[in-house]
Design a protein around this motif. Sequence first.
Motif, PDB file in Angstrom:
ATOM      1  N   ILE A 122       0.849  -1.189   0.000  1.00 33.93           N
ATOM      2  CA  ILE A 122       0.000   0.000   0.000  1.00 33.93           C
ATOM      3  C   ILE A 122       0.888   1.243   0.000  1.00 33.93           C
ATOM      4  O   ILE A 122       1.675   1.456   0.927  1.00 33.93           O
ATOM      5  CB  ILE A 122      -0.923   0.032   1.242  1.00 33.93           C
ATOM      6  N   ILE A 172      -6.550  -3.817  -7.550  1.00 33.32           N
ATOM      7  CA  ILE A 172      -5.458  -4.727  -7.889  1.00 33.32           C
ATOM      8  C   ILE A 172      -6.005  -5.806  -8.812  1.00 33.32           C
ATOM      9  O   ILE A 172      -6.962  -6.508  -8.466  1.00 33.32           O
ATOM     10  CB  ILE A 172      -4.852  -5.360  -6.624  1.00 33.32           C
ATOM     11  N   ASP A 216     -10.514   2.034  -2.142  1.00 38.60           N
ATOM     12  CA  ASP A 216      -9.514   2.814  -2.874  1.00 38.60           C
ATOM     13  C   ASP A 216      -8.516   1.907  -3.595  1.00 38.60           C
ATOM     14  O   ASP A 216      -7.740   2.381  -4.433  1.00 38.60           O
ATOM     15  CB  ASP A 216      -8.741   3.737  -1.918  1.00 38.60           C
ATOM     16  N   LEU A 217      -8.525   0.631  -3.265  1.00 33.81           N
ATOM     17  CA  LEU A 217      -7.557  -0.303  -3.834  1.00 33.81           C
ATOM     18  C   LEU A 217      -8.111  -0.935  -5.103  1.00 33.81           C
ATOM     19  O   LEU A 217      -9.280  -1.304  -5.171  1.00 33.81           O
ATOM     20  CB  LEU A 217      -7.216  -1.400  -2.821  1.00 33.81           C
TER      21      LEU A 217
END
Length: 212
Positions: free
Chosen positions: A148, A166, A163-164
């Motif tokens: 992060i 991947i 917000d991630l």
Amino acid sequence: MAIAELEVQSRSALGKSAVKKMRTEGLVPAVLYGEEVEPTPLAVNEHTLNRFFEKYGQSMLVSLASGDNNKDEERLAVVKDVQYHPVTGRVSHLDFYSIRIGVPIEVEVPLSFEGKAEGIAKGGLLQPIRRSLEIRCLPREIPEMLKIDVSALDIGDAIHVNDLDIAGIEFVSPVNFTIVTVQAPKAEAEPEAEEVEVGEEAAEEVAEEAEE
């Protein structure tokens, strides 16, 4: 993710007395279970297990190898749960979850915070809220850890699960979970103002005594 091999033993003896005897022999009781897999009691050498965790951590794909294993059938698993003795801190029990390479699974993966947050230069404090997240992905896509980047965080900013983004990974943890934030610096005491207040109180006491 690579696959690491861990040597295990099948065990037939169950119950508290059998488990206690195993531990005195340096073995950790374990169990392998999963979809379409009958729970299978196992045992792992404690020293071997500790070295395995030191080298690979607990988010590694594991190939369970034993002398009675069918050489044509690879038993793949992930470490699902580790229990520790409350006093000694030694591993007391281990759960392995059987997996199939082409089927997504849910696992908990540790977090690694990288970069220096902008808010730290202003006196802020980086405050991790979570140290791991539960994810769903294909077994070979399981990361050893999730990195992060916190470098853009100013005082009061935070990173949440949503917000991630991947590739290949779906987050099982609630999307509104706060992962890390930068807190404002604590207000420092103002000794000068405190001294003034004390001085004023003393002056009032002197004035009262003079009037008496």
